[in-house]
Design a protein around this motif. Sequence first.
Motif, PDB file in Angstrom:
ATOM      1  N   PHE A  16      -1.878   7.097  12.739  1.00  0.00           N
ATOM      2  CA  PHE A  16      -1.525   5.756  12.810  1.00  0.00           C
ATOM      3  C   PHE A  16      -2.588   4.763  12.659  1.00  0.00           C
ATOM      4  O   PHE A  16      -3.539   4.962  13.331  1.00  0.00           O
ATOM      5  N   PHE A  17      -2.642   3.553  12.060  1.00  0.00           N
ATOM      6  CA  PHE A  17      -3.391   2.573  11.776  1.00  0.00           C
ATOM      7  C   PHE A  17      -2.967   1.058  11.879  1.00  0.00           C
ATOM      8  O   PHE A  17      -2.042   0.778  11.336  1.00  0.00           O
ATOM      9  N   ASP A  18      -3.650   0.178  12.518  1.00  0.00           N
ATOM     10  CA  ASP A  18      -3.388  -1.210  12.226  1.00  0.00           C
ATOM     11  C   ASP A  18      -3.512  -1.538  10.833  1.00  0.00           C
ATOM     12  O   ASP A  18      -4.413  -1.016  10.156  1.00  0.00           O
ATOM     13  N   LEU A  19      -2.758  -2.428  10.190  1.00  0.00           N
ATOM     14  CA  LEU A  19      -2.677  -2.701   8.893  1.00  0.00           C
ATOM     15  C   LEU A  19      -3.372  -4.098   8.846  1.00  0.00           C
ATOM     16  O   LEU A  19      -2.741  -5.262   9.571  1.00  0.00           O
ATOM     17  N   GLU A  20      -4.374  -4.498   8.031  1.00  0.00           N
ATOM     18  CA  GLU A  20      -4.992  -5.729   7.884  1.00  0.00           C
ATOM     19  C   GLU A  20      -4.606  -6.268   6.432  1.00  0.00           C
ATOM     20  O   GLU A  20      -5.039  -5.913   5.379  1.00  0.00           O
ATOM     21  N   TRP A  21      -4.204  -7.396   6.744  1.00  0.00           N
ATOM     22  CA  TRP A  21      -3.939  -8.144   5.214  1.00  0.00           C
ATOM     23  C   TRP A  21      -4.955  -9.061   4.816  1.00  0.00           C
ATOM     24  O   TRP A  21      -5.357 -10.217   5.535  1.00  0.00           O
ATOM     25  N   ILE A  22      -5.516  -8.831   3.674  1.00  0.00           N
ATOM     26  CA  ILE A  22      -6.334  -9.920   3.112  1.00  0.00           C
ATOM     27  C   ILE A  22      -5.815 -10.940   2.247  1.00  0.00           C
ATOM     28  O   ILE A  22      -5.837 -12.102   2.394  1.00  0.00           O
ATOM     29  N   ASP A  23      -4.795 -10.430   1.430  1.00  0.00           N
ATOM     30  CA  ASP A  23      -3.859 -11.340   0.653  1.00  0.00           C
ATOM     31  C   ASP A  23      -2.774 -10.336   0.376  1.00  0.00           C
ATOM     32  O   ASP A  23      -2.877  -9.034   0.789  1.00  0.00           O
ATOM     33  N   PRO A  24      -1.555 -10.600  -0.386  1.00  0.00           N
ATOM     34  CA  PRO A  24      -0.579  -9.850  -0.655  1.00  0.00           C
ATOM     35  C   PRO A  24      -0.794  -8.679  -1.493  1.00  0.00           C
ATOM     36  O   PRO A  24      -0.091  -7.926  -1.402  1.00  0.00           O
ATOM     37  N   GLU A  25      -2.142  -8.706  -2.072  1.00  0.00           N
ATOM     38  CA  GLU A  25      -2.492  -7.328  -2.671  1.00  0.00           C
ATOM     39  C   GLU A  25      -3.648  -6.720  -2.407  1.00  0.00           C
ATOM     40  O   GLU A  25      -4.257  -5.781  -3.025  1.00  0.00           O
ATOM     41  N   HIS A  26      -4.069  -7.058  -1.211  1.00  0.00           N
ATOM     42  CA  HIS A  26      -5.320  -6.533  -0.483  1.00  0.00           C
ATOM     43  C   HIS A  26      -5.073  -6.322   0.630  1.00  0.00           C
ATOM     44  O   HIS A  26      -4.940  -7.075   1.647  1.00  0.00           O
ATOM     45  N   VAL A  27      -5.137  -4.783   1.143  1.00  0.00           N
ATOM     46  CA  VAL A  27      -4.809  -4.333   2.434  1.00  0.00           C
ATOM     47  C   VAL A  27      -6.083  -3.503   3.007  1.00  0.00           C
ATOM     48  O   VAL A  27      -6.779  -2.860   2.119  1.00  0.00           O
ATOM     49  N   CYS A  28      -6.214  -3.328   4.389  1.00  0.00           N
ATOM     50  CA  CYS A  28      -7.161  -2.857   4.732  1.00  0.00           C
ATOM     51  C   CYS A  28      -6.660  -1.770   6.112  1.00  0.00           C
ATOM     52  O   CYS A  28      -5.900  -2.380   6.900  1.00  0.00           O
ATOM     53  N   PHE A  29      -6.889  -0.639   5.946  1.00  0.00           N
ATOM     54  CA  PHE A  29      -6.666   0.225   7.413  1.00  0.00           C
ATOM     55  C   PHE A  29      -7.684   1.303   7.513  1.00  0.00           C
ATOM     56  O   PHE A  29      -8.378   1.975   6.548  1.00  0.00           O
ATOM     57  N   GLY A  30      -8.179   1.287   8.569  1.00  0.00           N
ATOM     58  CA  GLY A  30      -9.348   2.267   9.118  1.00  0.00           C
ATOM     59  C   GLY A  30     -10.593   1.670   8.292  1.00  0.00           C
ATOM     60  O   GLY A  30     -10.823   0.487   8.369  1.00  0.00           O
ATOM     61  N   ASN A  31     -11.497   2.451   7.760  1.00  0.00           N
ATOM     62  CA  ASN A  31     -12.365   1.968   6.912  1.00  0.00           C
ATOM     63  C   ASN A  31     -12.083   1.869   5.261  1.00  0.00           C
ATOM     64  O   ASN A  31     -13.082   1.827   4.400  1.00  0.00           O
ATOM     65  N   VAL A  32     -10.789   1.801   5.087  1.00  0.00           N
ATOM     66  CA  VAL A  32     -10.474   1.763   3.523  1.00  0.00           C
ATOM     67  C   VAL A  32      -9.885   0.372   3.328  1.00  0.00           C
ATOM     68  O   VAL A  32      -9.035  -0.067   3.915  1.00  0.00           O
ATOM     69  N   HIS A  33     -10.324   0.114   2.155  1.00  0.00           N
ATOM     70  CA  HIS A  33      -9.726  -1.126   1.331  1.00  0.00           C
ATOM     71  C   HIS A  33      -9.266  -0.842   0.336  1.00  0.00           C
ATOM     72  O   HIS A  33      -9.686  -0.147  -0.783  1.00  0.00           O
ATOM     73  N   VAL A  34      -7.920  -1.447   0.045  1.00  0.00           N
ATOM     74  CA  VAL A  34      -7.227  -1.108  -1.153  1.00  0.00           C
ATOM     75  C   VAL A  34      -6.649  -2.424  -1.773  1.00  0.00           C
ATOM     76  O   VAL A  34      -6.091  -3.244  -1.128  1.00  0.00           O
ATOM     77  N   THR A  35      -6.905  -2.649  -3.185  1.00  0.00           N
ATOM     78  CA  THR A  35      -6.348  -3.807  -4.080  1.00  0.00           C
ATOM     79  C   THR A  35      -5.237  -3.056  -4.716  1.00  0.00           C
ATOM     80  O   THR A  35      -5.633  -2.471  -5.837  1.00  0.00           O
ATOM     81  N   SER A  36      -4.053  -3.420  -4.450  1.00  0.00           N
ATOM     82  CA  SER A  36      -2.875  -2.965  -5.176  1.00  0.00           C
ATOM     83  C   SER A  36      -1.621  -3.707  -5.059  1.00  0.00           C
ATOM     84  O   SER A  36      -1.216  -3.970  -3.971  1.00  0.00           O
ATOM     85  N   LYS A  37      -1.119  -4.185  -6.241  1.00  0.00           N
ATOM     86  CA  LYS A  37      -0.031  -5.083  -6.369  1.00  0.00           C
ATOM     87  C   LYS A  37       1.290  -4.238  -5.898  1.00  0.00           C
ATOM     88  O   LYS A  37       1.884  -4.775  -5.004  1.00  0.00           O
ATOM     89  N   SER A  38       1.450  -2.894  -6.290  1.00  0.00           N
ATOM     90  CA  SER A  38       2.583  -2.088  -5.905  1.00  0.00           C
ATOM     91  C   SER A  38       2.357  -1.596  -4.546  1.00  0.00           C
ATOM     92  O   SER A  38       3.503  -1.568  -3.760  1.00  0.00           O
ATOM     93  N   LEU A  39       1.271  -1.308  -4.042  1.00  0.00           N
ATOM     94  CA  LEU A  39       1.177  -0.980  -2.438  1.00  0.00           C
ATOM     95  C   LEU A  39       1.175  -2.228  -1.858  1.00  0.00           C
ATOM     96  O   LEU A  39       2.262  -2.097  -0.692  1.00  0.00           O
ATOM     97  N   GLY A  40       1.059  -3.274  -1.960  1.00  0.00           N
ATOM     98  CA  GLY A  40       1.192  -4.489  -1.235  1.00  0.00           C
ATOM     99  C   GLY A  40       2.731  -5.009  -1.239  1.00  0.00           C
ATOM    100  O   GLY A  40       3.289  -5.374  -0.206  1.00  0.00           O
ATOM    101  N   ARG A  41       3.495  -4.579  -2.282  1.00  0.00           N
ATOM    102  CA  ARG A  41       4.617  -4.746  -2.366  1.00  0.00           C
ATOM    103  C   ARG A  41       5.587  -3.767  -1.482  1.00  0.00           C
ATOM    104  O   ARG A  41       6.533  -4.269  -0.528  1.00  0.00           O
ATOM    105  N   ASN A  42       5.009  -2.612  -1.472  1.00  0.00           N
ATOM    106  CA  ASN A  42       5.677  -1.622  -0.674  1.00  0.00           C
ATOM    107  C   ASN A  42       5.523  -1.913   0.822  1.00  0.00           C
ATOM    108  O   ASN A  42       6.401  -1.600   1.766  1.00  0.00           O
ATOM    109  N   LEU A  43       4.446  -2.511   1.380  1.00  0.00           N
ATOM    110  CA  LEU A  43       3.980  -2.533   2.460  1.00  0.00           C
ATOM    111  C   LEU A  43       4.140  -3.934   3.070  1.00  0.00           C
ATOM    112  O   LEU A  43       4.041  -4.377   4.261  1.00  0.00           O
ATOM    113  N   ARG A  44       5.008  -4.886   2.235  1.00  0.00           N
ATOM    114  CA  ARG A  44       5.344  -6.226   2.654  1.00  0.00           C
ATOM    115  C   ARG A  44       5.879  -6.199   3.995  1.00  0.00           C
ATOM    116  O   ARG A  44       7.027  -5.553   4.271  1.00  0.00           O
TER     117      ARG A  44
END
Length: 222
Positions: free
Chosen positions: A52-80
Motif C-alpha cells: 500500500f502507498f499514499d497517492l499524491e495528485w499533481i494534476d488529474p493526469e499526473h500522480v505519484c506513489f512511492g518514488n514513482v511519477h506517472v503521467t497518464s490520462k487513462s490511469l488518472g481517470r481510473n484513480l479518480r
Amino acid sequence: MLETGNKEMLKREAVRYLGYGRHAVDEQTSALIDRSFSDLQSVVNRKSIYRFFDLEWIDPEHVCFGNVHVTSKSLGRNLRGCEKIVLFGATLGIGVDQLIRRKSLTDMADAVVLQACAAALLEEYCDMCQETIAEELRSGGYFLRPRFSPGYGDFSMEHQKSVMQILDCAKTIGLTMTDSYMMSPTKSVTAVIGAGTSDIRCHTKGCEACEKQDCIYRRNTT
C-alpha cells in the motif's frame, strides 16, 4: 488441487480468450479445454505480493506513489477520487510455461488452448487476491477500484519495471522481466489498484477500465 471456484465460469473465460466470444465451442474443443485445466492442476504454483502507498495528485493526469511519477490520462481517470494505491503482482509459476512449451513441440492446438486456460486461471487468481485486499482495506473505510496494468491506455509499459522493483518481485514471487518488458513466468501480471473512501460499485476486472471497445476479448458488461 486447484481452487477453481466456479469451473463453468473459468471455462467461459477460456472460451473468450480463444476468441469465440459468445459462440458455443464444439465438443472436441470443449473436451480439450477440460483436459487443459486438468493438466494445469499439477504444475500451477500461484504466488502474489502487494503493498500500500499514499497517492499524491499533481494534476488529474499526473500522480505519484512511492518514488514513482506517472503521467497518464487513462490511469488518472481510473484513480479518480482515490487517496491510496495498491501495487500488485501475481504469477502462476514457471511450471505453466514449461508445460505450454512442451505441448507446443507436439501439438500446437493443445498449446493454444493451454494458453487460454492459463490466462483464465490467472485472471481468477487476481480476482481472488483483489477481494482479499478489498477486505483488508474495508476495515479502514477504503474501497477498491478496478486493477489497472502498465500497458493499458497511455499508462506506459515502462512503469512495469518500477512496480516490480518496489515489490521486489524477483525475490518475493519469482517474477522477473526482460529489457523488452516481457515477464517470466509469462502467466503473470502486475497492476496498480486505487483505493478511495467512496464506495463506488465497479468491477474488479481490468477490461471495464480499458478504452479499447472493439477488442474481441472484452467482457460484455451490459
